[in-house]
Motif scaffolding. Structure first.
Motif, PDB file in Angstrom:
ATOM      1  N   PHE A 265       0.829  -1.173  -0.025  1.00 56.50           N
ATOM      2  CA  PHE A 265      -0.101  -0.104   0.146  1.00 56.50           C
ATOM      3  C   PHE A 265       0.963   1.324  -0.035  1.00 56.50           C
ATOM      4  CE2 PHE A 265      -1.605   3.143   2.847  1.00 56.50           C
ATOM      5  CZ  PHE A 265      -2.730   3.630   1.934  1.00 56.50           C
ATOM      6  N   PHE A 266       1.973   1.390   0.671  1.00 58.85           N
ATOM      7  CA  PHE A 266       2.801   2.500   0.812  1.00 58.85           C
ATOM      8  C   PHE A 266       3.571   2.567  -0.387  1.00 58.85           C
ATOM      9  CE2 PHE A 266       2.779   1.953   5.533  1.00 58.85           C
ATOM     10  CZ  PHE A 266       2.179   3.068   5.817  1.00 58.85           C
ATOM     11  N   GLU A 267       3.813   1.546  -1.009  1.00 57.31           N
ATOM     12  CA  GLU A 267       4.600   1.677  -2.303  1.00 57.31           C
ATOM     13  C   GLU A 267       3.785   2.222  -3.430  1.00 57.31           C
ATOM     14  OE1 GLU A 267       5.833  -2.211  -3.792  1.00 57.31           O
ATOM     15  OE2 GLU A 267       5.860  -1.074  -5.649  1.00 57.31           O
ATOM     16  N   LYS A 268       2.633   1.716  -3.403  1.00 57.99           N
ATOM     17  CA  LYS A 268       1.568   2.220  -4.710  1.00 57.99           C
ATOM     18  C   LYS A 268       1.235   3.787  -4.155  1.00 57.99           C
ATOM     19  CE  LYS A 268       1.360  -1.559  -6.484  1.00 57.99           C
ATOM     20  NZ  LYS A 268       2.405  -1.651  -7.533  1.00 57.99           N
ATOM     21  N   GLY A 269       0.913   3.917  -2.823  1.00 57.71           N
ATOM     22  CA  GLY A 269       0.776   5.624  -2.612  1.00 57.71           C
ATOM     23  C   GLY A 269       1.919   6.299  -3.136  1.00 57.71           C
ATOM     24  N   ALA A 270       3.028   5.931  -2.821  1.00 58.28           N
ATOM     25  CA  ALA A 270       4.282   6.604  -3.106  1.00 58.28           C
ATOM     26  C   ALA A 270       4.444   7.095  -4.343  1.00 58.28           C
ATOM     27  CB  ALA A 270       5.390   5.792  -2.559  1.00 58.28           C
TER      28      ALA A 270
END
Lengths: 366, 515
Positions: free
Chosen positions: A315-320
């Protein structure tokens, strides 16, 4: 009489066992606090509304059905590797060679697609691919396992170096299978007839990924917690002396466990090639072999906790990526956010295990 | 300030210390007088070491006051303690092996000028002469015997000018002769006006050396008594909280049969040094064979060799005969897996309980199946039988545990040992080997263990008991094998042998003929 007070400001003492619910409460508070801290930092550095940034991150992962499925696909990929690493790390065998094991599995799958792609119906084809990947990854895990058992080599260096060998082998095959000529990539394999691709199930391209990985995850949970071999792994991981005392064949356990670990990482390579990218390159593993170590340890080898942690990291990777492109920010901002949140989650473990008393406070809580 | 109060070197008032939910010290009040030897007595986990650690700056009390020479003080670090002239000699030595005695002594003193080792050596010699120590200032610590290291620790504390010395179980690792030397030194220090606190489990030592005894039980201060007004029985009752019989049973051996015949057993360590040198003896079913020796004389290697955990040299022989059979099998050259496959029922309680006998992070039931998890065809482990066995052991041996599912590491040493011994006995062994089975255990638990060993003996099991307390060895064992530097220096009858005789055998070789 004046007391010469030298009591330190903070005093740290160990807690007894904490109730599971309370421990999870502390972890949730840690995540919430980390988001608050991130909000200040975002505002201070980029002068933007932190809520909007968070919103954008969420949209990056879940705004459309396709994005949601990509997030799920990547979560499953990470989870699959973490499941593969779990037995090795539970045995305290520092397998940092998942990258190489994934690549070997990926090469095996790609080779099947290229050479026998049209000769077999889909289901046997996928089975053959899975078995080939399993064997390829397994061999890549067995080699450091054998050396460890036979000559007590250092597995950390050994598995790390095996990664570089795997990358070189991948480069070789990328050059061999180059398509179109001169592109220096393999391109989409079997783009026309989709031979060896994961089929859509229930109308979803990545449903099979989910099914395979979840089966592996549940299987690994049972294996580690209820099987005799899982018990052996736990004993060897705790103390080799105890294992020898209990008449466990330590060498056999090391070799077998590393074979299993490598084989499952090989399966991850198979899923990456046949179920996601449909191509092979040196970046097929893409550092996930290392990220999965974090997933594995944070979850303390519990498959179900691994699902949560893998999802969070993806999730963090995509959000980033989303906030980087939408606000024209450097994606280091989101790396910072990820870092801060992980820091808080890890830090919360300290408060779960210890209690801190500040000087002068006369509390007597029980 | 009255005369009485100035006579007190240290007063600890209402000291409380908790670790998590465990209350290690609950409102403990303790006085240490000037120029006395005070014994601090208590069972395991009664809070003796914790209390003394608060005096030496390792822990801070949660509440309560400490007065030194009538002044209230806060001791936040060992340096504070030294400034107050308090020094502690810990159970586990805190020395740097590669440094010499003199270097270890000045380590951490943080003197602001260049240190002249010669003056240090001269001062060390002065201290030694005054109290009757022998320390070679330029000897490296790794070349020292246990007793020398301990002497060095004491000199280190005296060099820092300590007037109050705390010794935590100093005699646990010493031979009787060394213990006597230590006691002489302690008396000299007392004569010089030093206050000494000695923590020990051994009642006869308490009676011999101390002026006053203070007793702790489960973190509470029970009381103090002048040594001349008391006896071991009363002290035990104070410690345990009820009357306990101090006699160890020794039933006459019956139906003796050969169980293990060891011949010329030789074991080398990784460096090729002989840890066991042509050891020969026979262990009989129905008797307890004690094994005595200074620590590191080969006791560990001997038991591990029989359990298949050491590689034995060619020419060694260990013939094992099970309880109900007369067929002997050769154990030499077999590893633990072979021995298990041959169906040899030897139980082994190793010295390193959590590092070998048990898995610290696992629960009691999971530990119960350590030796038997592989039984049966299923690929899954049987969870029911170990759970039943765990419940049985917990109930029969009165194991105190926060719950069956808690990791055994969380339990106290005595309870851990009960779990280990309980499991090994439950396997219905023909041969039972125990290494330091009661080390660190309190009197109550120790007697439970002695009782269990006697039960096994009565059932015809050959019991091998490696011990360090000669009094216990002489009371419990039928025969005592004495090891010295890896060789058998004698096998004596436990009923007739004298303590001094065994002590001599422990330190001197070449007396086989007499035994």
């Amino acid at each position: 009489m004046k007391v010469e007070s030298k009591e330190p400001l903070f005093r740290i003492s160990k807690r007894g066992a904490m109730a599971r619910g309370k421990a999870w409460g502390i972890r949730l508070i840690a995540v919430a606090l980390s988001l608050v801290v991130c909000a200040f930092i975002i505002f201070a550095i980029v002068k933007m509304n932190p809520l909007k940034v968070y919103g954008a991150m969420f949209e990056g992962a879940f705004s459309t059905s396709k994005r949601t499925w990509v997030t799920i696909r990547d979560t499953m990929m990470l989870l699959c590797i973490a499941v593969g690493l779990a037995p090795a790390f539970k045995m305290k065998f520092w397998n940092i060679g998942a990258e190489g094991q994934i690549l070997m599995g990926g090469i095996a799958a790609a080779a099947c697609m290229i050479y026998i792609g049209n000769k077999l119906p889909l289901v046997p084809m996928l089975l053959v691919m899975a078995i080939c990947s399993l064997i390829a990854g397994g061999i890549w895990g067995l080699i450091p396992g054998l050396f460890k058992a036979k000559w007590n080599t250092n597995e950390t260096l050994f598995t790390l170096m095996m990664n570089y060998i795997a990358i070189q082998i991948t480069s070789f095959f990328v050059a061999k299978w180059e398509n179109p000529f001169g592109s220096n990539t393999v391109g989409i394999i079997n783009a026309r007839n989709q031979a060896g691709w994961f089929p859509s199930l229930f109308g979803q391209a990545y449903a099979l990924n989910v099914i395979i990985v979840m089966l592996l995850a549940v299987g690994m949970y049972l294996y580690l917690n209820y099987s005799k071999q899982g018990y052996e792994i736990a004993v060897v991981g705790e103390s080799e002396n105890t294992a020898r005392y209990a008449a466990i064949d330590v060498k056999k356990v090391i070799v077998r466990t590393m074979g299993i670990s490598g084989a499952l990482c090989g399966i991850a390579g198979f899923i990456a090639v046949a179920g996601a990218s449909h191509t092979i390159s040196t970046s097929t593993a893409g550092g996930r072999g290392f990220t999965a170590i974090i997933v594995c340890w944070l979850a303390k080898f519990n498959s179900f906790v691994m699902v949560l942690i893998a999802a969070l990291l993806v999730f963090f990777e995509k959000g980033a990526i989303e906030i980087a492109s939408r606000y024209n920010l450097n994606d280091y901002v989101s790396n910072m956010i990820t870092g801060i949140i992980l820091f808080f989650i890890l830090g919360s473990e300290f408060f779960i295990n210890y209690k801190v008393k500040i000087r002068g406070s006369k509390e007597e809580t029980k | 300030m009255s005369q009485l109060e100035t006579n007190k070197a240290v007063q600890m008032v209402n000291i409380t210390k908790t670790f998590g939910s465990l209350v290690a010290n609950d409102k403990v009040c303790l006085d240490i007088h000037k120029g006395e030897i005070l014994s601090l007595l208590g069972e395991n986990g009664s809070g003796k070491t914790t209390l003394m650690n608060m005096l030496s700056g390792i822990y801070l009390p949660d509440s309560g006051q400490i007065f030194v020479d009538g002044k209230e003080v806060s001791i936040a670090s060992p340096r504070d303690a030294f400034n107050l002239r308090i020094g502690m000699i810990h159970q586990h030595f805190k020395l740097v092996p590669v440094l010499t005695a003199a270097e270890n002594i000045i380590l951490g003193l943080n003197e602001n000028r260049l240190v002249d080792l010669k003056t240090v050596a001269a001062r060390v010699k002065e201290i030694c002469d005054r109290y009757g120590f022998v320390v070679e200032p330029y000897k490296k610590v790794y070349d020292m015997s246990v007793s020398e290291k301990q002497t060095l620790e004491i000199v280190k504390v005296l060099y820092r000018g300590a007037d109050i010395l705390i010794l935590d179980e100093p005699t646990a690792v010493l031979t009787p002769q060394e213990t006597n030397m230590l006691f002489d030194v302690m008396r000299n220090m007392k004569a010089d006006g030093k206050s000494i606190v000695i923590i020990t489990h051994k009642l006869h030592e308490v009676m011999e050396i101390s002026d006053r005894v203070a007793v702790l039980r489960k973190g509470h201060y029970i009381g103090d008594i002048a040594t001349c007004d008391t006896n071991p029985q009363q002290l035990t009752d104070m410690m345990v909280g009820r009357a306990v019989s101090l006699n160890i049973d020794r039933p006459e051996p019956e139906n003796i049969r050969e169980c293990l015949v060891v011949k010329d057993l030789t074991v080398l360590d990784v460096d090729g040094v002989k840890k066991l040198d042509k050891v020969s003896f026979t262990a009989y079913g129905g008797e307890i064979l004690g094994i005595a020796g200074i620590s590191g004389s080969g006791q560990k290697e001997l038991l591990e060799a029989i359990a298949g955990l050491q590689i034995v040299e060619p020419g060694s022989s260990m013939m094992y005969t099970a309880k109900e059979s007369d067929k002997a099998v050769e154990l030499a050259g077999c590893n633990s897996m072979d021995i298990k496959k041959m169906g040899v029922r030897s139980a082994f309680v190793p010295e390193d309980r959590l590092g070998m006998g048990l898995v610290g992070s696992m629960s009691i039931p999971d530990n119960m199946m350590l030796r038997t998890y592989g039984n049966g065809r299923s690929i899954f482990t049987d969870r029911k039988a170990p759970k039943g066995m765990a419940e049985k052991v917990v109930e029969e041996l009165q194991v105190m545990t926060p719950g069956l599912s808690a990791p055994v590491r969380r339990m106290s040493g005595g309870n851990i040992q009960k779990v280990l011994v309980g499991r090994e006995i439950a396997a219905n062994p023909s041969l039972l080997m125990t290494a330091y089975a009661v080390r660190g255990l309190d009197i109550n638990t120790s007697y439970t263990i002695y009782h269990l060993l006697n039960e096994q003996k009565k059932q015809g099991v050959a019991v091998m008991y490696v011990g360090e307390d000669l009094d216990v060895l002489l009371e419990l064992c039928d025969r005592i094998l004495v090891l010295c530097a890896g060789k058998v220096s004698g096998i004596v009858d436990g009923r007739t042998a004298k303590k001094e005789e065994v002590g001599l055998l422990m330190t001197h070789l070449g007396q086989e003929a007499e035994a």
